[in-house]
Design a protein around this motif. Structure first.
Motif, PDB file in Angstrom:
ATOM      1  N   ARG A 150       0.851  -3.082 -13.075  1.00 35.57           N
ATOM      2  CA  ARG A 150       0.532  -1.678 -13.319  1.00 35.57           C
ATOM      3  C   ARG A 150       1.800  -0.875 -13.592  1.00 35.57           C
ATOM      4  O   ARG A 150       1.856  -0.062 -14.523  1.00 35.57           O
ATOM      5  N   GLU A 169       2.601   0.824 -17.279  1.00 37.13           N
ATOM      6  CA  GLU A 169       2.550   2.279 -17.369  1.00 37.13           C
ATOM      7  C   GLU A 169       3.918   2.914 -17.581  1.00 37.13           C
ATOM      8  O   GLU A 169       4.024   3.968 -18.211  1.00 37.13           O
ATOM      9  N   ASP A 192       1.377   6.683  -6.790  1.00 39.62           N
ATOM     10  CA  ASP A 192       0.213   7.532  -7.076  1.00 39.62           C
ATOM     11  C   ASP A 192       0.509   8.998  -6.825  1.00 39.62           C
ATOM     12  O   ASP A 192       0.050   9.879  -7.566  1.00 39.62           O
ATOM     13  N   ASP A 193       1.276   9.270  -5.763  1.00 35.28           N
ATOM     14  CA  ASP A 193       1.576  10.655  -5.422  1.00 35.28           C
ATOM     15  C   ASP A 193       2.658  11.253  -6.308  1.00 35.28           C
ATOM     16  O   ASP A 193       2.844  12.468  -6.323  1.00 35.28           O
ATOM     17  N   GLN A 250       0.825  -1.202   0.000  1.00 37.26           N
ATOM     18  CA  GLN A 250       0.000   0.000   0.000  1.00 37.26           C
ATOM     19  C   GLN A 250       0.867   1.264   0.000  1.00 37.26           C
ATOM     20  O   GLN A 250       0.546   2.255  -0.683  1.00 37.26           O
ATOM     21  N   ARG A 279       2.363   1.749  -3.447  1.00 36.88           N
ATOM     22  CA  ARG A 279       1.311   2.256  -4.349  1.00 36.88           C
ATOM     23  C   ARG A 279       1.083   3.744  -4.091  1.00 36.88           C
ATOM     24  O   ARG A 279       0.887   4.531  -5.033  1.00 36.88           O
ATOM     25  N   GLY A 280       1.123   4.135  -2.830  1.00 30.47           N
ATOM     26  CA  GLY A 280       0.938   5.540  -2.504  1.00 30.47           C
ATOM     27  C   GLY A 280       2.043   6.407  -3.076  1.00 30.47           C
ATOM     28  O   GLY A 280       1.792   7.510  -3.582  1.00 30.47           O
TER      29      GLY A 280
END
Length: 799
Positions: free
Chosen positions: A175, A179, A134-135, A127, A130-131
């Motif tokens: 992912r 990407e 994403d950030d 998590q 992923r943060g």
């Protein structure tokens, strides 16, 4: 097996670097020396304090660097992992550049070394990563993305992890790959093994979720604008990554995954899959299958099917490369990379079923990619004063060249199983390569020697290695064709082509190879059995005009300084004596004699001696069908032999060669031959040109050497020549200093006393008595330097 070594390695990406021969540094942190235990403890304390105060300054960054530089020795426990995860999970906090990357690396160290990591911590870590993604912390620098891929994959392959957490990790991994990684693998070379290791960890997971997506990522990331951006090093990483993954499937009996891999990668042609990557994957499967015989019968059946699919994929790529009928010159950059990868793949994947496309591709790869000499020479012809070929040195240090021996071995294995037609094709490819190597390197050596010796040395290292390839292949050829069941015509043709090819690469033979000697023995034994074969070989020697005045050279030329040509001719000078009895007199006169006499005057004494040896071999040879013609040629050649030999003595002509030639002509020419008289006369005349007073009786003095040779002839010449020799010797001996006269007379008395020739001995004894008397009488008259006119007249009268 390498895969087993990988299983013992904690870090898959490090193993991939080693087995691919990558020279790119892998460490995120450059460290001159390993940190001490105290500095490691202090580093963890600095990180803990930074988290508590949320002050991430240079001390914090240095602490991370200390820990990462110790990654091979430190152990990251769960509490420390929790500390790292907490840092990643922070929001709205400014971190120093590279901070997140170093934290990711330490989490990777934790998960790879942990026996049973906390499930909760793994979930929190996924998590947190992923943060970060994403950030967009640190603007998602390539190195951060690569480490995120690596640690996500490492999480997914932890055996004790729950299925839910594996899926979570795999989702994040896919992912990131989909990407970011299309641009990632082309940004920094050192990141490629990191990304591949992350994919490998994901593929090895026990979960089937996202499996095809991971395969798609592995084989699609090399294409950019329809142009493959991979390299041989990347290809080797793929090969051994697949070997590691598939070996794991076999050990764990993951039958479904093996079948799915075969279907998705090997049996289905996908347009967006890069061909070189699929090729190397097939080789990795073959390498893994070598050790895949363990397990149940079901596993064996699947492994066999998987191996069969991999072999078919290799053959399909080979057909793609030879489809245009040109098997020696790749026409595009893609073909160039494919050919290189094909060669290294066949060298590392173990034994593969025989196939004409495989054989032809391997031959082409050897001659154009492993030994790219034609390309090097062409570059000089096109631009001889342009930028020098820096890539020559790079090629020498590359993995493709370093594995030339293994590639040659794979080539010979394919050759042994090929059809007769395909054998013949690749044989001629190798023989043509040898001819071109001789013609082209000869020019480059003359052009570069003394000008760019370093570059020439690098080129010759490649050529020397190609010589080894030619020798190993030639031995394989002899085992195929030089046996009783093969037609005489095929055996003879093969023998001549091998000998001619060896002559072309002789310049590069610097070590004694058992394979070389074995091949030479085999082919010469065939040549010795047939007159036509012997003539065919001898007629392949370069023509006299091309040796002394070549038309294709653009520089001032001196034949004796052409080392490449000299080595080739020396090969002929050494081989022709072994089959001289099969060579007709007319062929010797027409093809060999002029070259032999030319190289008698070569300043390299090894070469000159070989020419003398060839002359001796011809004098001692016999051929019943042309006895008169052969004897007449022997007599004719002696005159020029003596002239050519003595004009270069002692500066060029080696005395041992001259002595062997003179001894041979006295033994093998007919009794009373005018040529023997001429030889004695020439030797006496040459000896008289040296000042024996200055030699002080030294045996090594040129004049004394010829005198000793004449003394030896006393026991060799026939009875018709002996009187002339005795008279000539007396004229020389009477002019010697006293000490030398005594020495020579003593040698002659010993020689005559030991002789049991009842016909010659009385006249020799009488001659010696008269000579001794004249020498003594001459000395008592006070002349130590030479005879008086009266003494000379007495000598002539008595003899």
């Amino acid at each position: 097996m390498m895969a087993r070594n990988a299983n013992n390695s904690l870090f898959l990406e490090e193993w991939l670097r080693v087995v691919s021969g990558s020279s790119v540094s892998s460490s995120l942190v450059k460290q001159n020396s390993a940190p001490s235990a105290r500095s490691i403890i202090q580093a963890w304390s600095e990180i803990r304090e930074s988290l508590q105060s949320q002050k991430f300054d240079t001390r914090y960054l240095q602490a991370l660097r200390v820990l990462v530089s110790s990654e091979s020795t430190i152990h990251v426990a769960d509490p420390q992992a929790k500390l790292l995860i907490a840092i990643l999970a922070l929001k709205d906090v400014s971190f120093p550049f590279e901070s997140c990357t170093l934290v990711m690396r330490l989490l990777y160290v934790w998960i790879r070394k942990a026996f049973r990591p906390s499930q909760a911590l793994v979930g929190s870590a996924v998590q947190a990563i992923r943060g970060v993604v994403d950030d967009g912390k640190s603007n998602l620098q390539p190195v951060l993305v690569a480490q995120s891929v690596l640690v996500s994959g490492a999480f997914a392959c932890v055996p004790s992890l729950s299925g839910e957490l594996k899926v979570l990790s795999l989702e994040l991994l896919c992912r990131l790959l989909e990407e970011e990684c299309y641009s990632l693998v082309g940004s920094q070379e050192e990141l490629v093994p990191v990304v591949l290791a992350g994919i490998g960890y994901g593929l090895s997971s026990s979960s089937d979720v996202h499996y095809v997506r991971l395969l798609d990522s592995l084989f699609r990331i090399w294409l950019k604008d329809d142009d493959p951006r991979g390299s041989v090093t990347h290809g080797l990483m793929i090969l051994h990554l697949v070997e590691w993954v598939v070996s794991g499937y076999m050990r764990s009996n993951y039958v479904d995954k093996m079948s799915l891999f075969a279907n998705e990668v090997l049996e289905t042609s996908k347009e967006n899959y890069t061909v070189f990557a699929v090729l190397m994957a097939a080789a990795g499967v073959l390498r893994a299958s070598v050790a895949g015989s363990s397990g149940g019968s079901q596993n064996l059946e699947v492994v066999s099917k998987l191996r069969n699919s991999a072999e078919k994929r290799l053959e399909a790529v080979a057909k793609l490369l030879v489809s245009n009928g040109n098997v020696t010159l790749p026409t595009t950059q893609r073909d160039d990379l494919l050919m290189k990868c094909f060669a290294i793949a066949l060298a590392r994947c173990g034994t593969v079923s025989s196939s004409a496309p495989l054989l032809l591709c391997l031959a082409s790869a050897l001659l154009t990619q492993v030994f790219p000499l034609g390309h090097i020479y062409d570059s000089f012809c096109k631009d001889p004063i342009g930028p020098r070929l820096i890539w020559v040195k790079e090629h020498l240090s590359g993995v493709l060249f370093k594995e030339s021996g293994a590639i040659t071995g794979a080539f010979c294995n394919q050759y042994a199983k090929a059809s007769e037609e395909n054998k013949y094709i690749v044989e001629n490819m190798i023989w043509d390569f040898c001819q071109n190597l001789y013609l082209q390197h000869r020019q480059i050596a003359l052009l570069l020697r003394g000008v760019e010796d370093t570059l020439l040395g690098d080129i010759e290292k490649i050529a020397e290695s190609s010589f080894l390839m030619v020798v190993v292949f030639a031995l394989a050829v002899t085992k195929q064709w030089l046996n009783p069941v093969v037609s005489e015509e095929r055996k003879m043709e093969t023998s001549v082509k091998i000998l001619v090819s060896f002559s072309c690469v002789e310049y590069f033979r610097h070590i004694r190879l058992p394979e070389y000697m074995e091949t030479i023995r085999e082919v010469i034994s065939c040549v010795q059995e047939n007159d036509a074969t012997c003539v065919s070989f001898v007629e392949s020697i370069p023509a006299y005009d091309s040796l002394t005045n070549p038309k294709d050279l653009r520089i001032e030329y001196e034949w004796s300084r052409d080392d490449v040509q000299t080595s080739r001719v020396l090969f002929y000078l050494r081989v022709i004596p072994t089959c001289i009895g099969r060579l007709s007199a007319s062929a010797f006169r027409r093809v060999v004699a002029s070259t032999m006499f030319l190289y008698i005057g070569h300043p390299n004494r090894k070469v000159a001696r070989a020419s003398h040896t060839l002359f001796v071999a011809f004098l001692s040879s016999a051929k019943e069908t042309e006895e008169n013609e052969r004897n007449q040629l022997k007599e004719d050649l002696v005159y020029y032999y003596m002239e050519r030999s003595l004009e270069g003595y002692p500066e060029i002509t080696p005395f041992e060669g001259l002595a062997s030639g003179v001894a041979a002509l006295t033994r093998h020419l007919p009794a009373g031959s005018p040529a023997i008289f001429y030889s004695v006369h020439s030797l006496v005349e040459k000896a008289s040109t040296f000042n024996t007073d200055e030699s002080q009786g030294k045996k090594s003095d040129p004049g004394n050497q010829i005198l000793d040779l004449l003394l030896r002839l006393v026991s060799l010449v026939d009875i018709q020549v002996l009187p002339y020799l005795m008279k000539s010797l007396a004229q020389l001996i009477i002019m010697l200093p006293k000490e030398r006269q005594n020495m020579v007379l003593g040698e002659l008395y010993g020689q005559v006393s030991e002789s049991d020739d009842v016909i010659r001995k009385p006249s020799l004894v009488s001659w010696l008595q008269s000579l001794n008397y004249l020498c003594s009488n001459n000395r008592t008259q006070g002349s130590a330097s030479g005879p008086t006119i009266d003494t000379s007249n007495q000598l002539a009268a008595r003899l």
